[in-house]
Design a protein around this motif. Structure first.
Motif, short mmCIF file in Angstrom:
data_model
loop_
_atom_site.label_atom_id
_atom_site.label_comp_id
_atom_site.label_asym_id
_atom_site.label_seq_id
_atom_site.Cartn_x
_atom_site.Cartn_y
_atom_site.Cartn_z
N PRO A 152 0.80 -1.23 0.00
CA PRO A 152 0.00 0.00 0.00
C PRO A 152 0.83 1.29 0.00
O PRO A 152 0.48 2.26 -0.67
CB PRO A 152 -0.83 -0.11 1.28
CG PRO A 152 -0.92 -1.57 1.55
CD PRO A 152 0.38 -2.15 1.08
N LEU A 153 1.96 1.29 0.74
CA LEU A 153 2.77 2.52 0.79
C LEU A 153 3.42 2.80 -0.57
O LEU A 153 3.55 3.96 -0.96
CB LEU A 153 3.84 2.40 1.88
CG LEU A 153 3.36 2.60 3.32
CD1 LEU A 153 4.50 2.30 4.29
CD2 LEU A 153 2.81 4.00 3.55
N SER B 277 9.89 1.11 5.70
CA SER B 277 8.70 0.35 6.12
C SER B 277 9.00 -1.13 6.32
O SER B 277 9.93 -1.70 5.72
CB SER B 277 7.59 0.49 5.07
OG SER B 277 7.96 -0.16 3.86
N GLU B 278 8.15 -1.75 7.15
CA GLU B 278 8.18 -3.20 7.30
C GLU B 278 7.88 -3.88 5.97
O GLU B 278 8.43 -4.94 5.67
CB GLU B 278 7.13 -3.64 8.33
CG GLU B 278 7.46 -3.33 9.77
CD GLU B 278 6.31 -3.72 10.70
OE1 GLU B 278 5.62 -4.72 10.40
OE2 GLU B 278 6.10 -3.01 11.70
N ASP B 279 7.00 -3.26 5.18
CA ASP B 279 6.63 -3.86 3.89
C ASP B 279 7.83 -3.97 2.95
O ASP B 279 7.93 -4.93 2.18
CB ASP B 279 5.52 -3.02 3.23
CG ASP B 279 4.15 -3.36 3.79
OD1 ASP B 279 4.04 -4.30 4.60
OD2 ASP B 279 3.18 -2.67 3.41
N GLY C 177 8.95 -7.36 1.40
CA GLY C 177 9.09 -7.54 -0.05
C GLY C 177 10.43 -8.16 -0.42
O GLY C 177 10.51 -9.06 -1.26
N ARG C 178 11.49 -7.66 0.20
CA ARG C 178 12.83 -8.21 -0.07
C ARG C 178 12.92 -9.67 0.37
O ARG C 178 13.42 -10.53 -0.36
CB ARG C 178 13.91 -7.40 0.69
CG ARG C 178 14.07 -5.98 0.22
CD ARG C 178 15.39 -5.37 0.68
NE ARG C 178 15.70 -5.54 2.10
CZ ARG C 178 15.31 -4.71 3.06
NH1 ARG C 178 14.55 -3.66 2.77
NH2 ARG C 178 15.67 -4.91 4.32
N LYS D 29 5.07 -15.43 -2.00
CA LYS D 29 4.25 -14.24 -2.18
C LYS D 29 4.35 -13.37 -0.95
O LYS D 29 4.20 -13.86 0.17
CB LYS D 29 2.80 -14.64 -2.43
CG LYS D 29 1.95 -13.54 -3.00
CD LYS D 29 0.55 -14.04 -3.31
CE LYS D 29 -0.29 -12.85 -3.75
NZ LYS D 29 -1.71 -13.10 -3.72
N PRO D 30 4.63 -12.06 -1.09
CA PRO D 30 4.72 -11.20 0.09
C PRO D 30 3.37 -10.96 0.74
O PRO D 30 2.33 -11.02 0.08
CB PRO D 30 5.30 -9.89 -0.46
CG PRO D 30 4.92 -9.88 -1.90
CD PRO D 30 4.87 -11.31 -2.34
#
Length: 274
Positions: A218-219, A253-255, A259-260, A268-269
């Motif tokens: 989302p970010l 971000s944690e996201d 993702g990495r 899948k993240p």
């Protein structure tokens, strides 16, 4: 590929003429006035605003789809039967515009991605709504137009700015001066809509794109939305601090870490938006 939302979880506004539901991270707002080809009354504009605010503030919603009930129209324009009462002269028309301007501004600055799923007529105020969405998908038998010149109405700066941004000044003039209707193929060719699909495939294709958006970070999507909005502004009005701030928020971000990790682990993240 329908969203399975129980009827008791569907919310309604404007005496049932605006419906709102949520499923799979996707918020759906339905213009539900099919007997008038989803023509927009002031109550419907205000109901649209309430539905959009609720979806905006729901952390589980990642993307919002706008759609018309039935197969005849997305939104066929303003409800002209109301005009004698609400837009009979300049003063009344100004008040009408003020009351619907808040909802248009809400959609123009909406923080989440928006998709207009268009079948049938998309005219006048319906074009305003569709042009304010981030992405426009249309059935192959849709029709588009702004009949303001046939009604003696001035269409307004924001609506025309959006039209010119999408199709350029010459096509904007042709559409506005003639009040003509154009089909989906022409609308796609001039940049008014992004993708045209057979009517039977439109809803599934819309949900497929919505799900793809909902599954992404989302970010990162917010960063794209904010930055593209700045690109479209006049150079003197661009807020580069906002672009820098959302860029930093993404990288911290944690996201981004998720993702990495997901990429390295070939899975899948699972993004949380923080």
């Amino acid at each position: 590929m329908m969203l399975n939302v129980p009827k008791d979880q569907e919310k309604s506004y404007a005496e049932g003429k605006i419906l709102q539901s949520v499923g799979d991270g996707i918020g759906i707002v339905t213009f539900n006035n099919p007997e008038k080809r989803n023509a927009m009354s002031l109550d419907m504009w205000e109901g649209l605003g309430l539905a959009l605010i609720e979806l905006r503030d729901d952390p589980g919603v990642r993307v919002v789809v706008l759609v018309g009930a039935g197969d005849k129209a997305f939104v066929s324009g303003a409800d002209i039967s109301q005009f004698e009462k609400t837009r009979h002269n300049a003063e009344a028309s100004e008040e009408y515009s003020k009351r619907s301007a808040a909802q248009r501004a809400l959609l123009a600055d909406y923080p989440k991605p928006t998709i207009a799923c268009i079948r049938g007529f998309c005219l006048g105020g319906g074009m305003q709504v569709a042009m304010l969405a981030d992405i426009r998908l249309a059935a192959d038998d849709s029709q588009f137009g702004i009949p303001a010149a046939k009604l003696g109405i001035a269409y307004g700066y924001d609506g025309l700015r959006n039209l010119v941004t999408l199709v350029g000044p010459s096509w904007a003039r042709l559409i506005m001066y003639t009040g003509m209707r154009i089909g989906s193929a022409e609308a796609q060719r001039i940049g008014l809509v992004d993708r045209v699909l057979p009517d039977a495939e439109l809803w599934d294709a819309t949900l497929e794109i919505a799900r793809a958006i909902s599954g992404n970070a989302p970010l990162a999507i917010k960063a794209a939305k904010i930055t593209i909005a700045q690109v479209l502004k006049d150079p003197d009005d661009r807020d580069f601090d906002a672009v820098k701030a959302i860029g930093s928020a993404c990288m911290d971000s944690e996201d981004f870490r998720e993702g990495r990790r997901a990429f390295m682990e070939k899975r899948k993240p699972v993004f949380k938006g923080k």
